[in-house]
Scaffold this active site. Structure first.
Site: not given
Ligand code: DX5
Ligand code: ZN
Length: 215
Positions: A7, A30, A65, A174
């Site tokens: 991400s 991502h 989101m 995720d």
């Molecule tokens: C939350 C994001 C996170 C991100 C991943 O809204 O979607 O989940 O992608 O972040 P890490 O891998 O740092 O949890």
């Molecule tokens: Zn995500």
């Protein structure tokens, strides 16, 4: 073997190109797009997708989101998105269905995501259309959170649903993915893992991607 989707939410936006080059051994890229309404954070949007599309050949996995995504899904496709996933909770059923249909009509992959409190069964009315089912293992909005172990039951349920449908829909997870939780998610039936902080904090990002992938 699972696919790994770093991400860019955790990237250094002053050096985004270098950061992308450092993770190009991944399977997908991502993008956590946040509008400050659906989630209490604001990240980035269309211009970033457009620039990154011109910069890398990696498939662009866009996670919206945002509230009421219908009006924007095709704009993300215009900028280069290959997969567009948005939240079941983000609009009413007929607009969610229409948004999925519009992504499919453009020949791109369509996905739904569910927050931790939303049951997997809630996506069943749309399941035949899905190329991606994204299970949030943290509350959406921020990177660097801890994995919620109750997500494992939802991943198993998503696996059963997708196997029953036989559509080949991905089960993506995720939030809080690291070497330990990656294996738990894979054992539960996940096929794609999103990882932000774990990859970007790693001294050797390519090695970390290999570790998360399980090879
Ligand atoms: C939350 C994001 C996170 C991100 C991943 O809204 O979607 O989940 O992608 O972040 P890490 O891998 O740092 O949890
Ligand atoms: Zn995500």
């Amino acid at each position: 073997m699972v696919k790994v989707a770093p991400s860019i939410l955790s990237a250094d936006f002053v050096r985004l190109g270098e950061d992308i080059r450092s993770i190009e051994s991944a399977d997908l890229l991502h993008f956590d797009v946040m509008d400050g309404v659906f989630v209490p954070n604001l990240s980035f949007g269309l211009p970033v997708i457009k620039c990154v599309r011109a910069f890398t050949d990696l498939p662009l996995d866009v996670h919206l989101m945002i509230t009421r995504p219908l009006g924007l899904v095709e704009k993300f496709i215009d900028k280069g998105a290959d997969i567009v996933t948005f939240h079941l909770e983000a609009d009413d059923p007929d607009r969610i269905l229409e948004a999925l249909r519009r992504v499919k009509a453009r020949g791109k992959k369509a996905g739904l995501s569910v927050k931790p409190a939303t049951p997997v069964a809630a996506v069943e009315p749309y399941a035949e259309l899905l190329d991606n089912l994204l299970i949030m293992s943290v509350e959406p909005g921020f990177g660097g959170q801890s994995f919620m172990p109750e997500a494992l039951g939802k991943i198993e349920e998503a696996r059963r649903l997708v196997d029953r449908l036989g559509t080949g829909c991905e089960v993506e997870v995720d939030g809080g993915i690291n070497r330990r939780t990656a294996r738990l998610c894979e054992d539960a039936g996940a096929t794609v893992l999103v990882a932000g902080s774990d990859v970007f904090k790693a001294p050797d990002r390519a090695e970390e991607i290999r570790n998360l992938r399980g090879n």
